[in-house]
Design a protein around this motif. Structure first.
Motif, PDB file in Angstrom:
ATOM      1  N   ALA A 145       1.366   6.380 -19.752  1.00 28.61           N
ATOM      2  CA  ALA A 145       1.934   6.502 -21.101  1.00 28.61           C
ATOM      3  C   ALA A 145       3.464   6.433 -21.058  1.00 28.61           C
ATOM      4  CB  ALA A 145       1.476   7.813 -21.736  1.00 28.61           C
ATOM      5  N   ARG A 146       4.082   7.122 -20.102  1.00 29.06           N
ATOM      6  CA  ARG A 146       5.555   7.099 -19.986  1.00 29.06           C
ATOM      7  C   ARG A 146       6.058   5.705 -19.647  1.00 29.06           C
ATOM      8  NH1 ARG A 146       4.581  12.001 -17.251  1.00 29.06           N
ATOM      9  NH2 ARG A 146       4.768  10.951 -15.235  1.00 29.06           N
ATOM     10  N   ALA A 147       5.272   4.975 -18.852  1.00 29.45           N
ATOM     11  CA  ALA A 147       5.693   3.638 -18.427  1.00 29.45           C
ATOM     12  C   ALA A 147       5.338   2.566 -19.449  1.00 29.45           C
ATOM     13  CB  ALA A 147       5.038   3.304 -17.085  1.00 29.45           C
ATOM     14  N   LEU A 162       1.956   8.609  -8.506  1.00 33.18           N
ATOM     15  CA  LEU A 162       2.356   8.270  -9.868  1.00 33.18           C
ATOM     16  C   LEU A 162       3.271   9.316 -10.505  1.00 33.18           C
ATOM     17  CD1 LEU A 162      -0.081   6.292  -9.376  1.00 33.18           C
ATOM     18  CD2 LEU A 162      -0.307   6.257 -11.860  1.00 33.18           C
ATOM     19  N   SER A 163       3.540  10.394  -9.787  1.00 25.90           N
ATOM     20  CA  SER A 163       4.545  11.351 -10.254  1.00 25.90           C
ATOM     21  C   SER A 163       5.955  10.826  -9.996  1.00 25.90           C
ATOM     22  CB  SER A 163       4.362  12.702  -9.550  1.00 25.90           C
ATOM     23  OG  SER A 163       3.137  13.298  -9.935  1.00 25.90           O
ATOM     24  N   ASP A 164       6.048   9.765  -9.202  1.00 28.73           N
ATOM     25  CA  ASP A 164       7.340   9.137  -8.904  1.00 28.73           C
ATOM     26  C   ASP A 164       7.579   8.009  -9.909  1.00 28.73           C
ATOM     27  OD1 ASP A 164       9.554   7.852  -7.919  1.00 28.73           O
ATOM     28  OD2 ASP A 164       8.650   7.288  -6.000  1.00 28.73           O
ATOM     29  N   PRO A 165       8.522   8.175 -10.844  1.00 31.13           N
ATOM     30  CA  PRO A 165       8.762   7.157 -11.880  1.00 31.13           C
ATOM     31  C   PRO A 165       9.114   5.790 -11.315  1.00 31.13           C
ATOM     32  CG  PRO A 165       9.913   9.197 -12.413  1.00 31.13           C
ATOM     33  CD  PRO A 165       9.409   9.334 -11.008  1.00 31.13           C
ATOM     34  N   SER A 166       9.745   5.765 -10.134  1.00 25.76           N
ATOM     35  CA  SER A 166      10.161   4.481  -9.587  1.00 25.76           C
ATOM     36  C   SER A 166       8.970   3.594  -9.224  1.00 25.76           C
ATOM     37  CB  SER A 166      11.036   4.691  -8.334  1.00 25.76           C
ATOM     38  OG  SER A 166      10.278   5.265  -7.276  1.00 25.76           O
ATOM     39  N   GLU A 189      -6.024  14.643 -11.238  1.00 30.24           N
ATOM     40  CA  GLU A 189      -5.511  13.313 -10.893  1.00 30.24           C
ATOM     41  C   GLU A 189      -5.504  12.399 -12.125  1.00 30.24           C
ATOM     42  OE1 GLU A 189      -5.444  11.588  -7.230  1.00 30.24           O
ATOM     43  OE2 GLU A 189      -4.431  13.521  -7.031  1.00 30.24           O
ATOM     44  N   THR A 190      -6.593  12.441 -12.893  1.00 33.33           N
ATOM     45  CA  THR A 190      -6.679  11.580 -14.071  1.00 33.33           C
ATOM     46  C   THR A 190      -5.619  11.939 -15.099  1.00 33.33           C
ATOM     47  OG1 THR A 190      -9.054  11.227 -13.747  1.00 33.33           O
ATOM     48  CG2 THR A 190      -8.189  10.825 -15.962  1.00 33.33           C
ATOM     49  N   ASP A 191      -5.368  13.230 -15.288  1.00 30.80           N
ATOM     50  CA  ASP A 191      -4.357  13.673 -16.250  1.00 30.80           C
ATOM     51  C   ASP A 191      -2.981  13.138 -15.858  1.00 30.80           C
ATOM     52  OD1 ASP A 191      -3.492  15.280 -18.525  1.00 30.80           O
ATOM     53  OD2 ASP A 191      -2.525  16.569 -17.036  1.00 30.80           O
ATOM     54  N   VAL A 192      -2.633  13.223 -14.574  1.00 32.32           N
ATOM     55  CA  VAL A 192      -1.336  12.716 -14.106  1.00 32.32           C
ATOM     56  C   VAL A 192      -1.236  11.210 -14.296  1.00 32.32           C
ATOM     57  CG1 VAL A 192       0.120  12.367 -12.069  1.00 32.32           C
ATOM     58  CG2 VAL A 192      -0.966  14.584 -12.452  1.00 32.32           C
ATOM     59  N   VAL A 193      -2.314  10.487 -13.953  1.00 31.70           N
ATOM     60  CA  VAL A 193      -2.310   9.024 -14.072  1.00 31.70           C
ATOM     61  C   VAL A 193      -2.130   8.606 -15.529  1.00 31.70           C
ATOM     62  CG1 VAL A 193      -3.738   6.953 -13.862  1.00 31.70           C
ATOM     63  CG2 VAL A 193      -3.650   8.604 -11.981  1.00 31.70           C
ATOM     64  N   LEU A 194      -2.845   9.238 -16.427  1.00 35.77           N
ATOM     65  CA  LEU A 194      -2.761   8.878 -17.845  1.00 35.77           C
ATOM     66  C   LEU A 194      -1.361   9.123 -18.400  1.00 35.77           C
ATOM     67  CD1 LEU A 194      -6.179  10.314 -19.069  1.00 35.77           C
ATOM     68  CD2 LEU A 194      -5.515   7.906 -19.116  1.00 35.77           C
ATOM     69  N   VAL A 219       0.833  -1.193   0.000  1.00 40.25           N
ATOM     70  CA  VAL A 219       0.000   0.000   0.000  1.00 40.25           C
ATOM     71  C   VAL A 219       0.871   1.248   0.000  1.00 40.25           C
ATOM     72  CG1 VAL A 219      -1.791   1.300   1.230  1.00 40.25           C
ATOM     73  CG2 VAL A 219      -1.811  -1.207   1.267  1.00 40.25           C
ATOM     74  N   VAL A 220       0.503   2.200  -0.838  1.00 40.63           N
ATOM     75  CA  VAL A 220       1.137   3.516  -0.842  1.00 40.63           C
ATOM     76  C   VAL A 220       0.075   4.521  -0.424  1.00 40.63           C
ATOM     77  CG1 VAL A 220       2.250   5.296  -2.236  1.00 40.63           C
ATOM     78  CG2 VAL A 220       2.754   2.873  -2.664  1.00 40.63           C
ATOM     79  N   GLU A 221       0.268   5.121   0.756  1.00 47.92           N
ATOM     80  CA  GLU A 221      -0.728   6.083   1.253  1.00 47.92           C
ATOM     81  C   GLU A 221      -0.420   7.455   0.669  1.00 47.92           C
ATOM     82  OE1 GLU A 221      -2.801   7.541   5.439  1.00 47.92           O
ATOM     83  OE2 GLU A 221      -1.562   5.731   5.377  1.00 47.92           O
ATOM     84  N   SER A 222      -1.186   7.809  -0.356  1.00 47.54           N
ATOM     85  CA  SER A 222      -0.908   9.032  -1.101  1.00 47.54           C
ATOM     86  C   SER A 222      -2.052   9.283  -2.071  1.00 47.54           C
ATOM     87  CB  SER A 222       0.402   8.862  -1.887  1.00 47.54           C
ATOM     88  OG  SER A 222       0.579   9.904  -2.819  1.00 47.54           O
ATOM     89  N   THR A 223      -2.128  10.497  -2.580  1.00 48.85           N
ATOM     90  CA  THR A 223      -3.040  10.727  -3.693  1.00 48.85           C
ATOM     91  C   THR A 223      -2.466  10.049  -4.933  1.00 48.85           C
ATOM     92  OG1 THR A 223      -1.954  12.757  -4.459  1.00 48.85           O
ATOM     93  CG2 THR A 223      -3.680  12.989  -2.755  1.00 48.85           C
ATOM     94  N   ALA A 224      -3.320   9.803  -5.894  1.00 48.23           N
ATOM     95  CA  ALA A 224      -2.869   9.168  -7.137  1.00 48.23           C
ATOM     96  C   ALA A 224      -1.845  10.042  -7.849  1.00 48.23           C
ATOM     97  CB  ALA A 224      -4.063   8.888  -8.039  1.00 48.23           C
ATOM     98  N   ALA A 225      -2.098  11.342  -7.878  1.00 50.74           N
ATOM     99  CA  ALA A 225      -1.192  12.246  -8.588  1.00 50.74           C
ATOM    100  C   ALA A 225       0.192  12.266  -7.951  1.00 50.74           C
ATOM    101  CB  ALA A 225      -1.792  13.650  -8.624  1.00 50.74           C
ATOM    102  N   GLU A 226       0.243  12.331  -6.634  1.00 54.37           N
ATOM    103  CA  GLU A 226       1.543  12.351  -5.949  1.00 54.37           C
ATOM    104  C   GLU A 226       2.285  11.039  -6.143  1.00 54.37           C
ATOM    105  OE1 GLU A 226       0.362  13.196  -1.994  1.00 54.37           O
ATOM    106  OE2 GLU A 226       0.283  15.362  -2.273  1.00 54.37           O
TER     107      GLU A 226
END
Length: 338
Positions: free
Chosen positions: A110-112, A63-67, A101-106, A54-61
């Protein structure tokens, strides 16, 4: 389904936790992202382990981490603002949350090089009067001065973002419009009618119906819904497309209330009645609610042979038993404190 590393945003929520159970049982490694604003630790405590973290965070925060996306080939984006009351009380916050949030996730997917499924809503149809509701039909909204429609509009923009990236860069994105998903772990505090009715009836309170109770809806069990989501993610023909996910079995809200009252009494609970209040009394002046919502399920049936298996009566029975157990435990705890 090929076993793979998968991210579920909103993974501790009602639908997300059921999807996590299904994928984990199929052998997948999971990362559940949730800020626990509406998700609950109790939904996933039995799932967390070597293959589910589990990662306790918003989706945007998160998935902004490439790792976080290393080795991830699928992203199910379920995180979103929840409930009509939140939409009415703070539409601006809801709009920013859903779209940003959706924009960041998409873009992260795409990058991954990952596939991504976006959960949209039947609210996208607004107050379209033509039934059943088909994925390609025109959408009908009220004025922008009525905050009621802001949720559907924000979800429609989410869909545009996913479809645009599918067309422009070949992102493997699927959009699903959920219709009245119900089942175990759903709570009524965000305006969901089924758990609210069950909670009221088990507590011996009359069921509160908004309006005249003649609105019709079609409820679909969460286990049928997550089966559809998992199958669509594996279907190449689904990429870049929109799918309704729900049931075609209509019921009025008044009939739903009567069924809950009957089943609670059958389960040894109190016999209660119904009471009616106006929408304005609950949500304020000018609130509108579509009188009927019914999905056309042709596209999903043709794609994966979808047909809901869990009847509403079974879902209600499980929700009633769970609420009765919860009430007993609360009562025992209060007795011990006393």
């Amino acid at each position: 389904m090929e076993k793979t590393k998968t991210i579920i945003t909103g993974g501790a929520g009602f639908i997300g936790s059921h999807l996590a159970e299904r994928l984990l049982a199929a052998g997948h490694d999971l990362i559940l992202v949730d800020n626990f604003s509406t998700g609950r630790h109790s939904n996933i405590e039995k799932l967390v382990g070597d293959r589910c973290r589990v990662v306790e965070s918003t989706a945007a925060e998160a998935l902004s981490d490439p790792s976080l996306l290393e080795g991830v080939s699928r992203v199910f984006h379920l995180a979103a603002a929840v409930g009509v009351k939140l939409v009415v009380d703070d539409p601006a916050a809801m709009i920013r949350n859903n779209i940003d949030e959706t924009d960041v996730v998409l873009r992260a997917a795409a990058r991954a090089g990952a596939s991504v499924l976006i959960t949209s809503s039947s609210e996208v149809y607004g107050k379209c009067p033509v039934l059943p509701l088909q994925e390609d039909m025109e959408l009908v909204y009220g004025p922008t001065t009525a905050s009621r429609w802001s949720y559907g509009l924000s979800k429609a923009i989410d869909e545009h973002l996913a479809i645009d990236l599918a067309r422009r860069i070949g992102l493997r994105s699927v959009v699903v419009r959920l219709f009245n998903t119900v089942g175990p772990r759903q709570v009524g505090r965000y305006g969901m009618v089924v758990p609210r009715f069950v909670s009221q009836a088990v507590a011996g309170k009359d069921l509160t119906l908004y309006g005249n109770g003649q609105q019709t809806r079609a409820f679909c069990d969460v286990r049928d819904v997550v089966d559809a989501l998992a199958q669509l993610m594996d279907l190449e023909d689904a990429y870049g497309r929109v799918f309704n996910v729900g049931s075609t079995q209509q019921i009025t809200i008044e009939q739903l209330a009567d069924q809950v009252i009957e089943q609670v009494a059958e389960a040894g609970g109190p016999k209660v009645d119904k009471t009616y209040v106006s929408y304005e009394a609950v949500y304020g002046e000018g609130f509108e609610d579509p009188p009927h919502r019914l999905p056309d399920m042709t596209r999903l049936q043709e794609a994966i042979g979808f047909s809901p298996k869990v009847p509403l009566r079974q879902t209600l029975s499980e929700l009633i038993a769970s609420e009765q157990d919860r009430t007993r435990l609360v009562g025992q705890s209060e007795e011990e404190k006393g």
